[in-house]
Design a protein around this motif. Structure first.
Motif, PDB file in Angstrom:
ATOM      1  N   GLN A  62     -15.820  15.668  -1.408  1.00  0.00           N
ATOM      2  CA  GLN A  62     -16.666  15.499  -2.585  1.00  0.00           C
ATOM      3  C   GLN A  62     -17.699  14.396  -2.338  1.00  0.00           C
ATOM      4  OE1 GLN A  62     -16.384  17.585  -5.088  1.00  0.00           O
ATOM      5  NE2 GLN A  62     -14.452  18.553  -4.459  1.00  0.00           N
ATOM      6  N   ARG A  63     -18.587  14.216  -3.289  1.00  0.00           N
ATOM      7  CA  ARG A  63     -19.608  13.163  -3.153  1.00  0.00           C
ATOM      8  C   ARG A  63     -18.964  11.778  -3.096  1.00  0.00           C
ATOM      9  NH1 ARG A  63     -22.081   9.220  -2.904  1.00  0.00           N
ATOM     10  NH2 ARG A  63     -24.226   8.756  -3.541  1.00  0.00           N
ATOM     11  N   VAL A  64     -17.894  11.565  -3.859  1.00  0.00           N
ATOM     12  CA  VAL A  64     -17.125  10.324  -3.811  1.00  0.00           C
ATOM     13  C   VAL A  64     -16.074  10.462  -2.715  1.00  0.00           C
ATOM     14  CG1 VAL A  64     -15.547   8.827  -5.104  1.00  0.00           C
ATOM     15  CG2 VAL A  64     -17.522   9.861  -6.247  1.00  0.00           C
ATOM     16  N   ASP A  65     -15.939   9.439  -1.880  1.00  0.00           N
ATOM     17  CA  ASP A  65     -14.993   9.559  -0.776  1.00  0.00           C
ATOM     18  C   ASP A  65     -13.553   9.602  -1.287  1.00  0.00           C
ATOM     19  OD1 ASP A  65     -13.879   6.886  -0.985  1.00  0.00           O
ATOM     20  OD2 ASP A  65     -15.595   6.115   0.113  1.00  0.00           O
ATOM     21  N   GLN A  66     -12.654   9.994  -0.400  1.00  0.00           N
ATOM     22  CA  GLN A  66     -11.267  10.219  -0.817  1.00  0.00           C
ATOM     23  C   GLN A  66     -10.561   8.947  -1.256  1.00  0.00           C
ATOM     24  OE1 GLN A  66     -11.659  13.640  -1.325  1.00  0.00           O
ATOM     25  NE2 GLN A  66      -9.457  13.306  -1.247  1.00  0.00           N
ATOM     26  N   GLN A  67     -10.904   7.813  -0.673  1.00  0.00           N
ATOM     27  CA  GLN A  67     -10.316   6.562  -1.130  1.00  0.00           C
ATOM     28  C   GLN A  67     -10.720   6.277  -2.574  1.00  0.00           C
ATOM     29  OE1 GLN A  67     -12.101   4.554   2.207  1.00  0.00           O
ATOM     30  NE2 GLN A  67     -10.113   3.924   3.007  1.00  0.00           N
ATOM     31  N   GLY A  68     -12.002   6.492  -2.877  1.00  0.00           N
ATOM     32  CA  GLY A  68     -12.464   6.306  -4.251  1.00  0.00           C
ATOM     33  C   GLY A  68     -11.844   7.303  -5.203  1.00  0.00           C
ATOM     34  N   LEU A  69     -11.690   8.545  -4.758  1.00  0.00           N
ATOM     35  CA  LEU A  69     -11.074   9.556  -5.615  1.00  0.00           C
ATOM     36  C   LEU A  69      -9.612   9.232  -5.904  1.00  0.00           C
ATOM     37  CD1 LEU A  69     -12.392  13.049  -4.467  1.00  0.00           C
ATOM     38  CD2 LEU A  69     -12.585  12.026  -6.732  1.00  0.00           C
ATOM     39  N   GLU A  70      -8.897   8.742  -4.904  1.00  0.00           N
ATOM     40  CA  GLU A  70      -7.491   8.389  -5.141  1.00  0.00           C
ATOM     41  C   GLU A  70      -7.381   7.277  -6.170  1.00  0.00           C
ATOM     42  OE1 GLU A  70      -5.071   7.740  -1.744  1.00  0.00           O
ATOM     43  OE2 GLU A  70      -5.403   9.753  -0.914  1.00  0.00           O
ATOM     44  N   ALA A 114      -2.361  12.710  -5.779  1.00  0.00           N
ATOM     45  CA  ALA A 114      -2.092  14.155  -5.840  1.00  0.00           C
ATOM     46  C   ALA A 114      -3.348  14.927  -6.231  1.00  0.00           C
ATOM     47  CB  ALA A 114      -0.956  14.431  -6.815  1.00  0.00           C
ATOM     48  N   ASP A 115      -4.034  14.470  -7.276  1.00  0.00           N
ATOM     49  CA  ASP A 115      -5.241  15.177  -7.700  1.00  0.00           C
ATOM     50  C   ASP A 115      -6.366  15.009  -6.683  1.00  0.00           C
ATOM     51  OD1 ASP A 115      -4.099  16.224  -9.952  1.00  0.00           O
ATOM     52  OD2 ASP A 115      -4.889  14.708 -11.314  1.00  0.00           O
ATOM     53  N   ALA A 116      -6.450  13.843  -6.056  1.00  0.00           N
ATOM     54  CA  ALA A 116      -7.477  13.652  -5.032  1.00  0.00           C
ATOM     55  C   ALA A 116      -7.313  14.656  -3.901  1.00  0.00           C
ATOM     56  CB  ALA A 116      -7.427  12.224  -4.495  1.00  0.00           C
ATOM     57  N   ALA A 117      -6.067  14.970  -3.571  1.00  0.00           N
ATOM     58  CA  ALA A 117      -5.823  15.958  -2.523  1.00  0.00           C
ATOM     59  C   ALA A 117      -6.349  17.332  -2.936  1.00  0.00           C
ATOM     60  CB  ALA A 117      -4.329  16.036  -2.206  1.00  0.00           C
ATOM     61  N   LYS A 118      -6.235  17.663  -4.221  1.00  0.00           N
ATOM     62  CA  LYS A 118      -6.782  18.938  -4.706  1.00  0.00           C
ATOM     63  C   LYS A 118      -8.298  18.961  -4.548  1.00  0.00           C
ATOM     64  CE  LYS A 118      -3.205  19.543  -8.272  1.00  0.00           C
ATOM     65  NZ  LYS A 118      -2.974  19.658  -9.747  1.00  0.00           N
ATOM     66  N   TYR A 119      -8.936  17.830  -4.857  1.00  0.00           N
ATOM     67  CA  TYR A 119     -10.395  17.797  -4.763  1.00  0.00           C
ATOM     68  C   TYR A 119     -10.870  17.800  -3.316  1.00  0.00           C
ATOM     69  CZ  TYR A 119     -10.299  17.068  -9.746  1.00  0.00           C
ATOM     70  OH  TYR A 119     -10.086  17.243 -11.105  1.00  0.00           O
ATOM     71  N   TRP A 120     -10.081  17.224  -2.428  1.00  0.00           N
ATOM     72  CA  TRP A 120     -10.409  17.330  -1.005  1.00  0.00           C
ATOM     73  C   TRP A 120     -10.367  18.796  -0.576  1.00  0.00           C
ATOM     74  CZ3 TRP A 120     -12.586  14.994   2.950  1.00  0.00           C
ATOM     75  CH2 TRP A 120     -12.360  15.489   4.238  1.00  0.00           C
ATOM     76  N   ALA A 121      -9.312  19.506  -0.983  1.00  0.00           N
ATOM     77  CA  ALA A 121      -9.186  20.913  -0.617  1.00  0.00           C
ATOM     78  C   ALA A 121     -10.332  21.740  -1.194  1.00  0.00           C
ATOM     79  CB  ALA A 121      -7.842  21.462  -1.096  1.00  0.00           C
ATOM     80  N   LEU A 122     -10.742  21.445  -2.422  1.00  0.00           N
ATOM     81  CA  LEU A 122     -11.854  22.174  -3.015  1.00  0.00           C
ATOM     82  C   LEU A 122     -13.164  21.853  -2.302  1.00  0.00           C
ATOM     83  CD1 LEU A 122     -10.895  21.879  -6.780  1.00  0.00           C
ATOM     84  CD2 LEU A 122     -11.174  24.016  -5.506  1.00  0.00           C
TER      85      LEU A 122
END
Length: 431
Positions: free
Chosen positions: A86-94, A100-108
């Motif tokens: 996503q536009r926001v990196d995974q550390q920021g999303l977590e 758990a939800d950040a992992a879903k957004y990584w997959a998407l």
């Protein structure tokens, strides 16, 4: 102010290098009179075209309305970078939504990247798709953060397409004195964005979608979309105008704000292109006001940068972008600039896309915040699948935090101007 007509000639693509190197489709006729459809789509960029293609392939009656030409807006003007996640990196999303939800957004996000690549392959879209996007840092702290992110993606997500670049490796790839290191993502990619948009339009029309250009929508209600010369009655409506949506929906207006960005194309650099990049990859740096660039297939430097806080484009776009380009590549300070153009994208408070059911039977997606090549294309596909009964992906994306901008419609632009000016000053001072 209607951004659809503020900076461009009606019904004409901007005078960009992209437009100069694209074989356009014959114009689609404007909407005239009353028609019916299963789905009416407002906007002919990546979002709308992707949705139209998917729905038409499934046998739905689709009418797409575009105020100018397909790919006219940000879809045909952007930096052409197809990023991961996503536009926001995974550390920021977590931190924002939990692991758990950040992992879903990584997959998407990865599904979005794969979708673009698949559409290009399936529909033989010649848009110069090439692998590799590098991120660079101008300070030791920025480089350390990028190297840490490489380790994070490898260890947490098993994503082994990234590698860290120390200063020597970064300079070997991108000989800029400004950059001290970075990372490269070999599964990310770059492409000719307008050719992608035109290719999607060709595929959607071939699948049976009815496209009307020169058809500016002035009213949307559940089941009804109106232009000056016609109207569409439809069971479902998709709003896909992004930064050009204007006031068609107040819920979107409060959460998504248009901003302008600018790109130049230099004269062909020939052998001198190796002083910019030694590999055919794209680059984005770690500034808040990001500089992004790559080489074209005819060896020009395509360089994006320079912020603008009013809705009007500056009179001299080339001068505005030359300034940050010369900071990165001092030897190009006097290079001839053959093309300079601006475009309007859209951002949100959290720099995450805003997908929503804004009214019964009305879906909207926008606010891609500079990550639209993949996210916008995927958002259109997700909305199409939701209309056909597959809700999960759309519902997951619509659960992303989407706060309204402070001050509503009257104050959001002045407040954003202050914030962006401050961050731009920090970039210049190296804070």
């Amino acid at each position: 102010m209607n951004l659809l007509f503020s900076n461009d000639r009606q019904g004409q693509y901007p005078e960009s290098w992209y437009a100069a190197t694209t074989a356009f489709l014959p114009p689609f006729a404007p909407l005239q009179g009353a028609v019916t459809a299963d789905v009416c789509i407002v906007g002919g960029g990546y979002t709308g075209l992707s949705a139209a293609l998917e729905l038409a392939r499934a046998g739905r009656r689709v009418v797409l309305l575009e105020a100018h030409r397909v790919g006219f807006g940000a879809s045909g003007r952007n930096g052409g970078q197809l990023g991961s996640g996503q536009r926001v990196d995974q550390q920021g999303l977590e931190r924002l939504v939990g692991r758990a939800d950040a992992a879903k957004y990584w997959a998407l996000g990865e599904a979005a990247k794969a979708l673009v690549k698949r559409l290009i392959s399936d529909h033989d879209i010649e848009c110069h798709l090439k692998p590799g996007v590098a991120w660079t840092g101008s300070s030791a702290a920025e480089v350390a953060e990028l190297h840490g992110y490489v380790d994070f993606l490898r260890e947490r997500y098993g994503y082994d397409h990234v590698e860290a670049l120390d200063e020597a490796a970064c300079r070997a790839l991108c000989p800029s004195p400004d950059y001290k290191g970075g990372m490269i993502d070999r599964d990310a990619a770059h492409l000719h964005p307008l050719r992608l948009a035109v290719g999607l339009a060709r595929a959607a029309a071939a699948a049976g979608a009815v496209i009307h250009e020169g058809s500016c929508v002035h009213h949307v209600a559940p089941g009804l979309v109106q232009t000056a010369d016609g109207r569409v009655k439809a069971d479902h409506v998709i709003l896909a105008g992004n930064g050009y949506l204007g006031t068609l929906d107040r819920k979107v207006l409060a959460r998504v704000i248009p901003i302008n960005n600018f790109v130049i194309a230099t004269e062909p650099l020939g052998a001198g292109a190796a002083q910019v990049l030694t590999e055919d990859v794209a680059v984005a740096d770690s500034r808040f006001v990001v500089n992004y660039f790559r080489l074209s297939h005819d060896r020009r430097l395509l360089f994006g940068g320079g912020e603008s806080y009013g809705y009007r484009f500056p009179k001299d776009i080339a001068a505005k972008v030359r300034r940050p380009m010369a900071e990165i590549f001092p030897h190009l300070k006097d290079v001839r600039i053959d093309y300079a153009w601006g475009g309007t994208l859209a951002i949100t408070m959290k720099r995450l896309p805003f997908l929503a059911r804004v009214a019964p039977g009305v879906l909207s997606a926008s606010g891609y915040s500079g990550h639209g090549v993949g996210t916008a294309t995927h958002a259109g596909w997700l909305m199409a699948r939701a209309i056909m009964g597959e809700q999960e992906g759309f519902e997951t994306m619509s659960a992303l935090p989407a706060p309204a901008f402070p001050g509503g419609g009257m104050m959001r632009t002045p407040l954003l101007t202050l914030a962006m000016s401050w961050y731009a000053l920090r970039d210049r001072l190296g804070i």
